[in-house]
Design an enzyme around this catalytic site. Structure first.
Site, PDB file in Angstrom:
ATOM      1  NE  ARG A   1       8.432  26.906  -4.314  1.00 44.01           N
ATOM      2  CZ  ARG A   1       7.412  26.497  -3.595  1.00 44.01           C
ATOM      3  NH1 ARG A   1       6.223  27.046  -3.747  1.00 44.01           N
ATOM      4  NH2 ARG A   1       7.555  25.522  -2.725  1.00 44.01           N
TER       5      ARG A   1
ATOM      6  CE1 TYR B   1      14.505  30.801  -2.679  1.00 46.43           C
ATOM      7  CE2 TYR B   1      12.396  30.371  -3.739  1.00 46.43           C
ATOM      8  CZ  TYR B   1      13.485  29.918  -3.033  1.00 46.43           C
ATOM      9  OH  TYR B   1      13.577  28.596  -2.697  1.00 46.43           O
ATOM     10  N   GLY B   2      14.705  32.123  -6.436  1.00 44.41           N
ATOM     11  CA  GLY B   2      14.661  30.972  -7.349  1.00 44.41           C
ATOM     12  C   GLY B   2      13.330  30.697  -8.012  1.00 44.41           C
ATOM     13  N   GLY B   3      12.452  30.013  -7.309  1.00 44.47           N
ATOM     14  CA  GLY B   3      11.185  29.577  -7.898  1.00 44.47           C
ATOM     15  C   GLY B   3      10.300  30.717  -8.373  1.00 44.47           C
TER      16      GLY B   3
ATOM     17  CE  LYS C   1       9.927  23.433  -8.237  1.00 42.16           C
ATOM     18  NZ  LYS C   1      10.781  23.718  -7.182  1.00 42.16           N
TER      19      LYS C   1
ATOM     20  CG  HIS D   1       7.909  19.330  -7.194  1.00 43.21           C
ATOM     21  ND1 HIS D   1       7.490  19.726  -5.946  1.00 43.21           N
ATOM     22  CD2 HIS D   1       9.187  19.770  -7.301  1.00 43.21           C
ATOM     23  CE1 HIS D   1       8.455  20.378  -5.336  1.00 43.21           C
ATOM     24  NE2 HIS D   1       9.501  20.409  -6.128  1.00 43.21           N
TER      25      HIS D   1
ATOM     26  CB  SER E   1       9.093  22.667  -1.515  1.00 39.13           C
ATOM     27  OG  SER E   1       8.496  22.855  -2.771  1.00 39.13           O
ATOM     28  CB  ALA E   2      12.288  21.859   2.061  1.00 38.93           C
ATOM     29  CB  CYS E   3       9.740  16.716   1.519  1.00 38.23           C
ATOM     30  SG  CYS E   3       8.662  17.802   2.488  1.00 38.23           S
TER      31      CYS E   3
ATOM     32  CB  THR F   1      18.356  17.696  -3.525  1.00 36.69           C
ATOM     33  OG1 THR F   1      17.583  18.649  -4.255  1.00 36.69           O
ATOM     34  CG2 THR F   1      19.822  17.846  -3.886  1.00 36.69           C
TER      35      THR F   1
ATOM     36  CG  ASP G   1      12.934  20.744  -7.989  1.00 34.92           C
ATOM     37  OD1 ASP G   1      12.550  20.382  -6.857  1.00 34.92           O
ATOM     38  OD2 ASP G   1      12.532  21.785  -8.531  1.00 34.92           O
TER      39      ASP G   1
ATOM     40  CG  ASN H   1      14.115  28.194   1.097  1.00 29.41           C
ATOM     41  OD1 ASN H   1      14.328  27.009   0.795  1.00 29.41           O
ATOM     42  ND2 ASN H   1      13.572  29.046   0.237  1.00 29.41           N
TER      43      ASN H   1
ATOM     44  NE  ARG I   1      15.856  26.282  -1.720  1.00 30.40           N
ATOM     45  CZ  ARG I   1      15.104  25.220  -2.013  1.00 30.40           C
ATOM     46  NH1 ARG I   1      15.488  24.359  -2.928  1.00 30.40           N
ATOM     47  NH2 ARG I   1      13.982  25.000  -1.366  1.00 30.40           N
TER      48      ARG I   1
ATOM     49  NE  ARG J   1       9.998  18.119   5.908  1.00 29.40           N
ATOM     50  CZ  ARG J   1      11.251  18.064   6.348  1.00 29.40           C
ATOM     51  NH1 ARG J   1      11.508  17.885   7.630  1.00 29.40           N
ATOM     52  NH2 ARG J   1      12.259  18.193   5.517  1.00 29.40           N
TER      53      ARG J   1
ATOM     54  CG  ASN K   1      16.090   7.199   2.875  1.00 34.11           C
ATOM     55  OD1 ASN K   1      15.621   6.742   3.925  1.00 34.11           O
ATOM     56  ND2 ASN K   1      16.201   8.502   2.653  1.00 34.11           N
TER      57      ASN K   1
HETATM   58  P1  GTP Z   1      13.261  21.411  -2.869  1.00 33.03           P
HETATM   59  O1  GTP Z   1      14.533  21.815  -3.539  1.00 33.03           O
HETATM   60  O2  GTP Z   1      12.666  22.515  -2.053  1.00 33.03           O
HETATM   61  O3  GTP Z   1      12.254  20.865  -3.828  1.00 33.03           O
HETATM   62  O4  GTP Z   1      13.630  20.308  -1.748  1.00 33.03           O
HETATM   63  P2  GTP Z   1      14.011  18.744  -1.839  1.00 33.03           P
HETATM   64  O5  GTP Z   1      12.766  17.939  -1.936  1.00 33.03           O
HETATM   65  O6  GTP Z   1      15.030  18.524  -2.891  1.00 33.03           O
HETATM   66  O7  GTP Z   1      14.619  18.472  -0.393  1.00 33.03           O
HETATM   67  P3  GTP Z   1      16.145  18.208   0.077  1.00 33.03           P
HETATM   68  O8  GTP Z   1      16.699  16.925  -0.446  1.00 33.03           O
HETATM   69  O9  GTP Z   1      16.931  19.431  -0.184  1.00 33.03           O
HETATM   70  O10 GTP Z   1      15.946  18.021   1.659  1.00 33.03           O
HETATM   71  C1  GTP Z   1      15.298  18.986   2.442  1.00 33.03           C
HETATM   72  C2  GTP Z   1      15.581  18.769   3.905  1.00 33.03           C
HETATM   73  O11 GTP Z   1      15.160  17.461   4.302  1.00 33.03           O
HETATM   74  C3  GTP Z   1      17.063  18.876   4.262  1.00 33.03           C
HETATM   75  O12 GTP Z   1      17.193  19.617   5.438  1.00 33.03           O
HETATM   76  C4  GTP Z   1      17.485  17.454   4.471  1.00 33.03           C
HETATM   77  O13 GTP Z   1      18.531  17.362   5.388  1.00 33.03           O
HETATM   78  C5  GTP Z   1      16.207  16.769   4.954  1.00 33.03           C
HETATM   79  N1  GTP Z   1      16.174  15.338   4.550  1.00 33.03           N
HETATM   80  C6  GTP Z   1      16.366  14.847   3.309  1.00 33.03           C
HETATM   81  N2  GTP Z   1      16.328  13.489   3.293  1.00 33.03           N
HETATM   82  C7  GTP Z   1      16.081  13.111   4.570  1.00 33.03           C
HETATM   83  C8  GTP Z   1      15.927  11.823   5.211  1.00 33.03           C
HETATM   84  O14 GTP Z   1      15.988  10.757   4.600  1.00 33.03           O
HETATM   85  N3  GTP Z   1      15.677  11.842   6.557  1.00 33.03           N
HETATM   86  C9  GTP Z   1      15.593  13.006   7.263  1.00 33.03           C
HETATM   87  N4  GTP Z   1      15.355  12.931   8.565  1.00 33.03           N
HETATM   88  N5  GTP Z   1      15.763  14.234   6.697  1.00 33.03           N
HETATM   89  C10 GTP Z   1      15.993  14.286   5.373  1.00 33.03           C
HETATM   90  C1  SPV Z   2      10.920  24.176  -4.239  1.00 30.68           C
HETATM   91  O1  SPV Z   2      10.517  25.035  -3.446  1.00 30.68           O
HETATM   92  O2  SPV Z   2      10.248  23.148  -4.512  1.00 30.68           O
HETATM   93  C2  SPV Z   2      12.240  24.309  -4.876  1.00 30.68           C
HETATM   94  C3  SPV Z   2      12.927  25.579  -4.760  1.00 30.68           C
HETATM   95  O3  SPV Z   2      12.691  23.398  -5.528  1.00 30.68           O
HETATM   96  S1  SPV Z   2      12.249  26.713  -5.901  1.00 30.68           S
HETATM   97  O4  SPV Z   2      12.956  26.600  -7.158  1.00 30.68           O
HETATM   98  O5  SPV Z   2      12.442  28.030  -5.345  1.00 30.68           O
HETATM   99  O6  SPV Z   2      10.849  26.437  -6.119  1.00 30.68           O
HETATM  100 MN    MN Z   3      11.344  21.666  -5.621  1.00 35.19          MN
END
Ligand code: GTP
Ligand code: SPV
Ligand code: MN
Length: 589
Positions: free
Chosen positions: A77, A205-207, A214, A234, A256-258, A261, A283, A373, A375, A406, A502
């Site tokens: 994004r 790209y996605g978002g 988004k 979100h 995002s990426a925290c 999923t 999401d 990133n 996907r 994070r 968790n």
């Molecule tokens: P978006 O699709 O961008 O919104 O991301 P998301 O919030 O769905 O994050 P996702 O579950 O894809 O995890 C993102 C990263 O965090 C990955 O590299 C995971 O391996 C890492 N991660 C997820 N859960 C944990 C956890 O409980 N502990 C740790 N250490 N890492 C985690």
């Molecule tokens: C994010 O970045 O929070 C995502 C991927 O879930 S995207 O759809 O590209 O925004």
């Molecule tokens: Mn997201």
């Protein structure tokens, strides 16, 4: 109708008139109206392979799966090119880029003009939310990218179902997406909330380009939600089933990426016999208060656009099953036997493979094989843990809302807000380290209120006010929690094992929703060591528990100073209740 046109046209006159206008502007060679059928899908995938847009993977190992390599300048994004074009700058607020609607329309229509010459224009009707749900919304995305069409087909309820839901109504989101020449200087993601309109150019790209996600479901959605008393967030949504068969629904906002999923697909550890997690969404959540005084939620999407690196049989087996078939992979590595690979997948790395840029890669290579990133786009129906409620137009009742950033330091594993307003304050002041999901420096702590910093379609101060207003409508509000899976020890190691474990934190959260087991601290309610199940965790003991829950007073004072920055930025709109909450934390510390 000339042979320039294919597919099935709707009867809706507003749609026809608008598409006609865009055809005149963009001058495509062909126009295809998508119907969402299986025949159409087969034809489109064959064409995408023909054009070199998709590489078929080993169809025995991964039936219906393909690899796409994006332009290397288009992998995340772009918050710097994302605009909220409300009439006044104040309405968009200081956390958004703003441009006057007239000026932005002019600029983007100029860029779009004649931009589809020699290309096919696709009309993609889609529905966000289950059919028949009062919150569900129709969008029509016009795009000249077949990759976008095929992704939208997975991520949304695409085709006739959307026309059926729309009927003759003029209420639909207009989305225009043009590839242009992929020049980052001609890249804009612009929202016109008052017109229910999105124009996105120069990125696939996605978002940035799958406009239902988004752009529509969050930025436009949050703007509409404020006017219509609902919330676009979100957030993941999951159901926890106890051994007695009782189901409790939880929503979670992590940036995002925290980890959304991963958390939404959690598989409880072995000792949790009879416990089961069901995924409603990973999401985005749309939520509204009902007469029963509770907050109800739906997942508006139909697929997962998930982070590939780190996804493995040990971290997320449900996601690994979901991507076994009918999945599009973007910017991952390709193995010699036509399968995919990325950093953090099970087992040793392949001896050689083709990296996300199409170059030969070996474990000695200096760069990662998959983009950080990269996907997968997978239909939610592929997830073995999909909730039975995912198509229910009534939604699910939310008992707990979890905010989670994070953070390497300062922020404990888990604590609970004293009540709704305190919870809104916790969400509003959440800080998190930036990730590869957005262009820019990674690992910087920034304020990401409710994980919505990049996605709120109006003034963030008004958005906090909206949260407080919704709270007033809830006689039985969700309890609010804060988590941090990412706290580290002095050696830089994660203190908490995370992922499936968790469940132990989730278990405490569920207990707290029923009012048991905790102690009041300066930050909120926390589990005592006897309140949380830490038995059988390798390398984790009572000492570690106290370390991961430790309240670092000095660190928190600095945290409160960082919050001050956000409050100053939003000074003219921030609800005074939140300013007061900050004072209270300070005095409790
Ligand atoms: P978006 O699709 O961008 O919104 O991301 P998301 O919030 O769905 O994050 P996702 O579950 O894809 O995890 C993102 C990263 O965090 C990955 O590299 C995971 O391996 C890492 N991660 C997820 N859960 C944990 C956890 O409980 N502990 C740790 N250490 N890492 C985690
Ligand atoms: C994010 O970045 O929070 C995502 C991927 O879930 S995207 O759809 O590209 O925004
Ligand atoms: Mn997201």
């Amino acid at each position: 109708m000339s042979n320039k046109f294919s597919g099935v046209l709707p009867h809706n006159r507003s749609v026809l008139a608008w598409v006609d206008k865009v055809i005149k502007l963009c001058e495509p060679a062909k126009v295809h109206w998508c119907d969402g059928s299986e025949e159409e899908k087969d034809r489109m995938y064959a064409q995408a392979v023909d054009e070199g847009l998709l590489i078929p993977l080993n169809q025995e190992k991964r039936p219906g799966c393909y690899l796409h390599r994006s332009n290397p300048n288009d992998v995340a994004r772009v918050e710097g090119c994302t605009y909220i074009c409300t009439e006044s700058r104040l309405e968009a607020g200081p956390t958004n880029n703003w441009e006057a609607p007239d000026k932005m329309y002019e600029k983007l229509y100029n860029l779009a003009q004649k931009s589809m010459q020699g290309r096919t224009l696709y009309v993609v009707p889609y529905l966000m939310g289950p059919p028949g749900c009062p919150l569900s919304k129709v969008g029509v995305e016009i795009t000249d990218s077949l990759y976008v069409v095929l992704n939208m087909r997975i991520m949304t309820r695409m085709g006739q179902v959307a026309w059926d839901e729309l009927g003759n109504s003029r209420k639909f989101n207009r989305g225009l997406h043009c590839m242009l020449e992929m020049d980052p200087k001609k890249r804009y993601i612009a929202h016109f909330p008052q017109d229910n309109m999105i124009i996105s150019v120069g990125s696939a790209y996605g978002g940035n380009a799958l406009l239902g996600k988004k752009c529509h479901a969050l930025r436009i959605g949050s703007y509409l939600g404020r006017q219509q008393d609902w919330m676009a967030e979100h957030m993941l949504i999951l159901g926890v089933e106890s051994p007695e068969g009782k189901r409790t629904y939880v929503a979670g906002a992590f940036p995002s990426a925290c980890g959304k999923t991963n958390f939404s697909m959690l598989i409880p550890p072995k000792k949790y016999k009879g416990w089961k997690i069901w995924t409603v969404g990973d999401d985005i959540a749309w939520m509204w208060p009902k007469e029963d005084g509770r907050l109800w939620a739906i997942n508006p999407e139909a697929g997962y656009f998930g982070v590939a690196p780190g996804t493995s049989e040990s971290s997320n087996p449900n996601a690994m099953s979901a991507i076994q078939k009918d999945t599009i992979f973007t910017n991952v590595a390709l193995t010699e036997d036509g399968d995919v690979w990325w950093e953090g997948m099970d087992g040793p790395p392949p001896e050689k493979c083709i990296d996300w840029k199409g170059r030969e890669w070996t474990p000695e290579s200096s760069e990662p094989a998959a983009h950080p990133n990269s996907r997968f786009t997978a239909p939610m129906k592929n997830n073995p843990a999909i909730s039975h409620e995912v198509d229910n137009p009534e939604g699910v009742p939310i008992s707990a809302v979890i905010f989670g950033g994070r953070r390497k330091t300062v922020v404990p594993l888990v604590f609970q807000a004293f009540e709704w307003i305190h919870g809104v304050y916790l969400g509003a002041t959440m800080g998190s380290e930036t990730t590869a999901a957005a262009e820019g420096v990674q690992g910087n702590v920034r304020r990401d209120p409710m994980a919505m910093k990049p996605f709120c379609g109006y003034n963030m101060g008004d958005y906090f006010h909206h949260w407080l207003q919704i709270g007033k409508k809830l006689t039985n509000p969700p309890r609010i929690f804060h988590v941090n899976w990412f706290r580290r020890d002095s050696k830089g190691k994660f203190l908490w094992p995370g992922f499936g474990e968790n469940m132990r934190v989730l278990r405490w959260i569920i207990d707290r929703c029923h009012g048991t087991g905790g102690i009041e601290t300066a930050l909120g309610w926390m589990p005592r060591v006897q309140d949380m199940d830490i038995e059988g965790l390798p390398g984790f003991d009572e000492k570690k528990f106290h370390e991961v829950q430790h309240i670092d007073t000095e660190g928190w004072i600095k945290e409160l100073l960082a919050q001050e920055e956000l409050f100053l930025l939003l000074h003219d709109r921030i609800p005074k209740e939140l300013v007061y909450q900050r004072q209270l934390v300070l005095s409790r510390l």
